[in-house]
Design an enzyme around this catalytic site. Structure first.
Site, PDB file in Angstrom:
ATOM      1  N   SER A   1       0.799  -1.233   0.000  1.00 30.82           N
ATOM      2  CA  SER A   1       0.000   0.000   0.000  1.00 30.82           C
ATOM      3  C   SER A   1       0.825   1.272   0.000  1.00 30.82           C
ATOM      4  CB  SER A   1      -0.928   0.032   1.220  1.00 30.82           C
ATOM      5  OG  SER A   1      -1.954  -0.914   1.056  1.00 30.82           O
TER       6      SER A   1
ATOM      7  N   TYR B   1      -3.767  -2.189 -10.423  1.00 24.98           N
ATOM      8  CA  TYR B   1      -3.648  -2.004  -8.965  1.00 24.98           C
ATOM      9  C   TYR B   1      -2.739  -3.053  -8.334  1.00 24.98           C
ATOM     10  CZ  TYR B   1      -5.114  -2.078  -4.070  1.00 24.98           C
ATOM     11  OH  TYR B   1      -5.112  -2.079  -2.700  1.00 24.98           O
TER      12      TYR B   1
ATOM     13  N   VAL C   1       1.094  -3.767   3.978  1.00 24.29           N
ATOM     14  CA  VAL C   1       1.048  -5.058   4.675  1.00 24.29           C
ATOM     15  C   VAL C   1       2.295  -5.896   4.470  1.00 24.29           C
ATOM     16  CG1 VAL C   1      -1.460  -5.308   4.824  1.00 24.29           C
ATOM     17  CG2 VAL C   1      -0.245  -6.140   2.797  1.00 24.29           C
TER      18      VAL C   1
ATOM     19  N   TYR D   1      -4.500   3.167   7.724  1.00 24.37           N
ATOM     20  CA  TYR D   1      -5.788   2.527   7.867  1.00 24.37           C
ATOM     21  C   TYR D   1      -6.484   3.071   9.118  1.00 24.37           C
ATOM     22  CZ  TYR D   1      -3.156  -0.553   4.779  1.00 24.37           C
ATOM     23  OH  TYR D   1      -2.364  -1.051   3.793  1.00 24.37           O
TER      24      TYR D   1
ATOM     25  N   LYS E   1       0.502   3.385  -2.927  1.00 28.60           N
ATOM     26  CA  LYS E   1      -0.636   4.286  -3.087  1.00 28.60           C
ATOM     27  C   LYS E   1      -0.180   5.751  -3.063  1.00 28.60           C
ATOM     28  CE  LYS E   1      -4.225   1.198  -1.133  1.00 28.60           C
ATOM     29  NZ  LYS E   1      -3.599  -0.129  -1.072  1.00 28.60           N
TER      30      LYS E   1
END
Lengths: 324, 324, 324, 324
Positions: free
Chosen positions: A73, A200, A270, A252, A76
């Site tokens: 992530s 993605y 992660v 998160y 991102k």
């Protein structure tokens, strides 16, 4: 005891980085390695890397800082930077900027908010970012663009995508497929869902070392410029705003706690990596694959907490020299 | 055009404050004044005040900066500071530190999270804070303690509680009664609900001017110390952490946007006030009673956005002098 | 083996009732007695009563069928009947008629549906029913009216309200206070919350035996008439509709399962009682204080399942004589 | 005035059916035709058909009762019947039996209940039913089996699947794809998602007339037997239980209202059809393509309400002859 807020010298940073790596080495509680795909599950929990790139270009490294890991992530942040370059603030019609207040892959929020994900750092938001990127590109092109982008940011052409990870994600990514189809039902995904997710999953599968990641994050500490080449990656305002989003939404449903304990813009993955930014001072990458219950690196957060205590780098620290 | 990040001099700040007040005076869109209780509904939407207290004690003021207004939820910052002084980190067993991701008085989250409110700046969280304060005190004592506390912080003994507001809140506060009873059902409120809410409503009814509020916020920019008396209000770490909470959770479901646009720790109230902190540099209070859809002062946010643009004070701005 | 659908004779019913009571006596798994208030917690789990009142007035009883127990939510049926008599279909502006799809005291639904409870058999709905009853009455009068109503329905003036239960409910009913205040915030409670809840808790505290309860339920099997006096309690249409609501919503989030297994309109209470109706044929009350996870009497449901298997009384059974 | 509960004779039924069709013909408010796929959007809102099949085989028809329409979710009744025949009560490990308490395609409930849909009549539940059917079959085989099943039930080999509808569903069914992928993420879908949905969409695309549908529903009024052939389709208990599920869950979030107004087991589809069952007496199909806000046929419900008023067929009506 708490450090006073004086800026540590360069030699001190090297020493502090080494001390922290040493402290983490012996740590018993390391969290749990992500096991939803085999390529992540097999990463040894003992791994630990730390890299700090200073504003002047100095790099301080320790531990497994040159071993590539799946940045997941953290990608991102780079995808958001790319898409803002492509479409600018138009993006915010399709993605929000608020923390999610729930687990990173929650679908509930999408229902009550009609397919608009809360921010670009939760999965749903990053999937929309990919869809926007695919507005004018084929997946192959978008993936190539991303790869060139992070290589240029880090100044390192060896950065690659781990195809084994990308494939494994694709085979098990039912929840992401659900999110993407759900947003498509609301009209907030335009390209075919499998192309969007293919893109993605390849972004998530970027493999980078702590050193590479900290180097790639330099523009976020330097008002949007690559401090070596001097070239502008984004405007100063955009750099600040990406940092603000990392502060609000980077971890998160643990983002508030990260701000509370560490006080830096950051983004976790992660795979166990965290990128953190000290505006004007440093770009930091840390890696330890064991995760806490919120899906963030347990030791990674602890190492950053120690680093901030020893350096006074929290953005909530009174600024150096400003009070004299 | 965006300002460069050089620190403006003191004279400049005075000029900037005046310019912003002038710009806001003519603004057509001012949002909507809170109308759930008469004492708020009757406040003229044209009001605007701004006060900036610098680290050296200089105060720059403009507009209706000496007119007291109902600080409402901004009191949650002072209540949190008081309760952390009383019970320390024990508090975090009963309140979270994460943004809520939903409207400020949502009861849904309490159901799924078993009566533990997400943070001390939403109503439910502040009600628990009051309950903890009442652990050893009568409501009268707790209210007196709060009043003495803000008077001391601001160095101004004229600060008072508006009993008309407190009474009106009490008469219409069914949603807060629901929240309190609901948390009591989960065992997270210990004192009788009406005593807890009586205390809570009195805190919300504190009336302060921009000048008083900015003065009361000084300890948050100065590592926890009162910069005039030099006395410590909280430890430096606690000051940073309260700032972090204000950054993550200070503006209900608009906190991410506030961080994105303004980049400062802040706390808003439905009376139209906002307290913002520039660590090491300034404590700022702004007031304009018209609210946006998230319940935050519309012009207040705009004024802070202008101020940050003109001063480079965002915490995400590279730090002054750090890059030379 | 499954019974054929022939109507058992009267003697058979007496035998069947005795058999079922005997079978239940030895049952090992009896669920868990409600323990949120002492007067319920101390009821022996071994208790079991069953009463069947036939259309012709015959009563078949077994077990502890003459021992009063706290009917709790079963009172919601009588309160609904009373309020429909008072205001008619006006009620449906303030309460829905749909199953809740969630736990009986959920507050989430009230938030998304703006204070309108899903049906009159969940707590929130029954609280609104009480509020409507208080439109023209004092709590004392409403409670008196209810008591006279059930006494008349059952033809038994010894029925009473257990004040110990009412008081205990009031002292611990924080969740109901939350529900009531929450609905008041939406404008769907008009009378003072404590008066509404005082009334509500007294209704729940009605103490009745199985015999009394089955007798009180006769009008629901007999097209709205009291089969002894012949007097009309409600119109035939209203009797059918109350039965329909009991079928859809009578057992909290277990209503679907009750319809599936038993196939009769019914209403349960946490005291362990269930009232069930066989239109045109019988009114049934069963009592066993041990509850299943949905808060319904475990043995009570089992006993009704047996009864329906042995009699063919499910409303989904092809009607007697209709196929000849 | 309300009809007494005497059973109307056969001639009466024919007259009543004609009267209702006549009454509906002139109705101004007809709801809104489903428009999410072109083949449904183009159905004229004026269409109305009604068919009543009595226990003795007599068929009473009126209006467009021989024009096939898309039965959509009514197919969920036949799919459930098939799958119960294949795996029996094992099904209930993967699907619940409770009303959903929310819109028919809600994904929220799946998150809080870990991928177990509430009942087999909401989309998510019917998708699981298809997945279970595919346990031992190819989609082609399952679809063939379903087609043979409804043809046999109706005694009509001309019943077909409308491939245009099936294809249109597939092209726009993003929400169903989201539901299926989401349940797969929880492990509650085993076959590949596109095969499951392909099967599901073909079931929904069954085209039947009112006459065919009412004939196909006969086994549900006749204790599980085909009243013509005498062959058992399901056991009597299973027939009753399917009826109970139709009563509890047959009309999305309008099921309680349907029970309240009509009082019969029923299942609706967005094509505007409703199948209703009077145990032991009749199987009814009605069709009018205009939908109310809950997605059920507006005139269809009204026609059934009239029918039940005129015949006394509600299951909550005291049974014929039982009180004499």
């Amino acid at each position: 005891m708490e450090m006073s807020a004086m800026d540590p010298g360069r030699n001190d940073i090297g020493r502090i980085v080494a001390e922290i790596a040493e402290e983490m080495r012996g740590h018993a509680h390391r969290g749990k390695v992500a096991d939803y795909i085999p390529p992540l599950a097999c990463v040894p929990v003992e791994k630990f890397g730390l890299a700090v790139v200073m504003a002047d270009g100095t790099v301080h490294c320790a531990g497994d800082c040159d071993e590539p890991f799946s940045i997941q992530s953290i990608s991102k942040v780079f995808a958001l930077t790319l898409v803002l370059g492509a479409v600018g603030d138009q993006l915010w019609k399709r993605v929000g900027r608020e923390p999610s207040g729930s687990a990173f892959n929650s679908i509930v929020q999408l229902e009550t908010e009609h397919g608009i994900p809360r921010n670009p750092f939760i999965n749903a938001g990053a999937i929309v970012v990919c869809d926007v990127l695919l507005g004018g590109l084929q997946p192959r092109e978008a993936i190539g663009q991303m790869l060139r982008f992070v290589r240029e940011l880090a100044g390192d052409d060896t950065i690659a995508i781990d195809e084994t990870v990308a494939r494994a994600e694709q085979e098990t990514g039912f929840r992401n497929m659900a999110l993407a189809n759900y947003m498509r039902a609301f009209g907030n995904i335009h390209a075919p869902v499998d192309l969007v997710l293919g893109t993605y999953f390849h972004f998530c599968a970027l493999a980078m070392s702590c050193r590479q990641l900290a180097l790639a994050g330099r523009f976020l500490m330097a008002d949007g410029r690559n401090p070596v080449s001097g070239f502008s990656v984004v405007t100063p305002r955009r750099a600040r705003r990406i940092n603000a989003l990392m502060m609000s939404c980077g971890h998160y449903d643990n983002s508030g706690d990260f701000a509370y304990r560490i006080g830096l813009p950051g983004k976790s993955g992660v795979g166990g990596g965290i990128l953190a930014v000290v505006p004007g001072i440093a770009s930091i990458a840390v890696w330890s694959p064991g995760l806490n219950r919120s899906g963030n690196s347990h030791l990674g957060q602890l190492a950053l907490e120690r680093l901030v205590q020893k350096t006074g780098w929290s953005v909530f620290e009174p600024r150096v020299g400003s009070q004299a």
